[in-house]
Design a protein around this motif. Structure first.
Motif, short mmCIF file in Angstrom:
data_model
loop_
_atom_site.label_atom_id
_atom_site.label_comp_id
_atom_site.label_asym_id
_atom_site.label_seq_id
_atom_site.Cartn_x
_atom_site.Cartn_y
_atom_site.Cartn_z
N ILE A 16 0.83 -1.21 0.00
CA ILE A 16 0.00 0.00 0.00
C ILE A 16 0.86 1.25 0.00
O ILE A 16 0.64 2.19 -0.78
CB ILE A 16 -0.97 0.00 1.19
CG1 ILE A 16 -2.02 -1.11 1.03
CG2 ILE A 16 -1.65 1.36 1.32
CD1 ILE A 16 -2.98 -1.22 2.21
N ALA A 17 1.86 1.31 0.88
CA ALA A 17 2.68 2.53 0.99
C ALA A 17 3.37 2.89 -0.32
O ALA A 17 3.23 4.04 -0.80
CB ALA A 17 3.69 2.39 2.13
N PRO A 18 4.11 1.98 -0.96
CA PRO A 18 4.73 2.37 -2.23
C PRO A 18 3.72 2.67 -3.32
O PRO A 18 3.98 3.51 -4.20
CB PRO A 18 5.61 1.16 -2.58
CG PRO A 18 5.07 0.02 -1.79
CD PRO A 18 4.53 0.63 -0.53
N THR A 19 2.55 2.01 -3.28
CA THR A 19 1.53 2.29 -4.28
C THR A 19 1.01 3.72 -4.14
O THR A 19 0.89 4.46 -5.12
CB THR A 19 0.38 1.28 -4.17
OG1 THR A 19 0.88 -0.03 -4.38
CG2 THR A 19 -0.70 1.57 -5.21
N VAL A 20 0.68 4.10 -2.91
CA VAL A 20 0.18 5.46 -2.68
C VAL A 20 1.22 6.49 -3.09
O VAL A 20 0.93 7.48 -3.79
CB VAL A 20 -0.23 5.65 -1.21
CG1 VAL A 20 -0.50 7.13 -0.91
CG2 VAL A 20 -1.46 4.81 -0.87
N LEU A 21 2.47 6.29 -2.68
CA LEU A 21 3.52 7.25 -3.02
C LEU A 21 3.73 7.32 -4.54
O LEU A 21 3.95 8.41 -5.09
CB LEU A 21 4.82 6.89 -2.32
CG LEU A 21 4.81 7.12 -0.80
CD1 LEU A 21 6.09 6.56 -0.18
CD2 LEU A 21 4.65 8.59 -0.47
N GLY A 22 3.66 6.17 -5.20
CA GLY A 22 3.78 6.18 -6.65
C GLY A 22 2.68 6.97 -7.33
O GLY A 22 2.92 7.71 -8.28
N ARG A 23 1.46 6.84 -6.82
CA ARG A 23 0.35 7.60 -7.39
C ARG A 23 0.51 9.10 -7.12
O ARG A 23 0.11 9.93 -7.92
CB ARG A 23 -0.98 7.11 -6.84
CG ARG A 23 -1.33 5.66 -7.15
CD ARG A 23 -1.23 5.32 -8.62
NE ARG A 23 -2.20 6.07 -9.42
CZ ARG A 23 -2.09 6.25 -10.73
NH1 ARG A 23 -1.04 5.79 -11.39
NH2 ARG A 23 -3.03 6.92 -11.38
N LEU A 24 1.10 9.43 -5.96
CA LEU A 24 1.34 10.84 -5.62
C LEU A 24 2.49 11.44 -6.42
O LEU A 24 2.71 12.66 -6.36
CB LEU A 24 1.66 10.97 -4.13
CG LEU A 24 0.53 10.67 -3.13
CD1 LEU A 24 1.07 10.69 -1.71
CD2 LEU A 24 -0.62 11.67 -3.28
N GLY A 25 3.23 10.61 -7.12
CA GLY A 25 4.40 11.10 -7.84
C GLY A 25 5.58 11.35 -6.93
O GLY A 25 6.49 12.12 -7.29
N ALA A 26 5.60 10.71 -5.76
CA ALA A 26 6.69 10.87 -4.80
C ALA A 26 7.69 9.74 -4.93
O ALA A 26 7.34 8.63 -5.36
CB ALA A 26 6.12 10.91 -3.38
#
Length: 279
Positions: free
Chosen positions: A253-263
């Motif tokens: 979940i964490a890397p997925t969310v950050l990837g979607r945020l462009g972070a």
């Protein structure tokens, strides 16, 4: 870059989500959402799962192994990594999230309501459930916390916002997850989701809905049984995901969310995102 809402419906296991969230499942049926089975880390207990959802590492690494453990985590997490990338953050959630990702110990006079641009969770509305016992579950109304989330969106337009509800977990512990009380609690939160999710989507947010863990029919969790570990992950957004029969890892979940945020995704988050990054 996307903006993301993560909704955590505490203790609502996979089979209960799929059976009881009629509005959410309706969006799956008409193609507006995708759903996968996800398996929690071990132990399948709230605090360890909260920490793993946001750090992307297992409890044996981040150190939150029971709900009694309460300290500021050392690993990078969604909030800190989003802030490092210049993204804005918010949360409406249990005070455990403040202690793990903001500062510990939790001080209600300082931390119950937070609006501070310098902190990892810049805009926070936290609750403690202090004094909970069998005669008073001390859970905030889902209608209220969904409204609080929407108010924060209107005021601050955060790029990432966490909404965490304890209702279904508390109902499961009090009455058992296989109970009419659980049926009604899930029905009510599904109705609240149906009210606010379209607003969030209209404001440009991608939405993920999941749980930290499931429960046995007796309302227990923490162990290895699938009914305690399996949760649903619903995704409303434009990213590409895995096949329908994939079983996701909660640490993703964490890397997925950050990837979607462009972070940038920290190296400590070793599990691959299940939705393609929005870079």
């Amino acid at each position: 870059m996307a903006k993301v809402v993560l909704v955590v419906l505490d203790g609502l296991g996979y089979s209960y989500s799929r059976r009881l969230l009629g509005n959410v499942e309706g969006w799956v049926a008409n193609g507006e959402a995708k759903v996968w089975r996800m398996q929690s880390v071990l132990p399948s207990t709230s605090g360890p799962c909260y920490a793993s959802i946001h750090t992307g590492v297992e409890p044996q690494i981040h150190g939150i192994r029971t709900n009694a453990d309460s300290f500021r985590l050392e690993q990078p997490d969604i909030f800190s990594a989003a802030r490092a990338a210049g993204r804005t953050t918010a949360a409406v959630a249990h005070s455990y999230f403040s202690a793990y990702f903001q500062r510990a110990p939790f001080d209600p006079l300082m931390d119950l309501e937070v609006d501070d641009e310098t902190l990892p969770i810049q805009h926070g509305r936290f609750y403690t459930m202090e004094g909970e016992f069998s005669g008073n579950l001390a859970v905030p109304s889902d209608a209220d916390i969904f409204a609080q989330t929407s108010i924060l969106m209107r005021r601050h337009a955060p790029d990432y916002i966490l909404l965490h509800s304890c209702t279904t977990d508390s109902i499961g512990h009090a009455f058992g997850s296989d109970s009419i009380e659980m049926d009604k609690a899930a029905y009510l939160v599904d109705g609240v989701i149906s009210r606010y999710l379209p607003m969030w989507r209209d404001q440009g947010y991608e939405v993920m809905i999941t749980a930290d863990h499931g429960q046995s029919g007796r309302g227990h969790h923490g162990g290895t049984d699938d009914i305690m570990r399996d949760v649903a992950l619903y995704y409303f957004g434009a990213g590409d995901g895995p096949l329908d029969d994939a079983v996701l890892d909660q640490r993703a979940i964490a890397p997925t969310v950050l990837g979607r945020l462009g972070a940038e995704i920290p190296a400590s988050m070793a599990v691959a995102p299940f939705i393609s990054p929005d870079w």
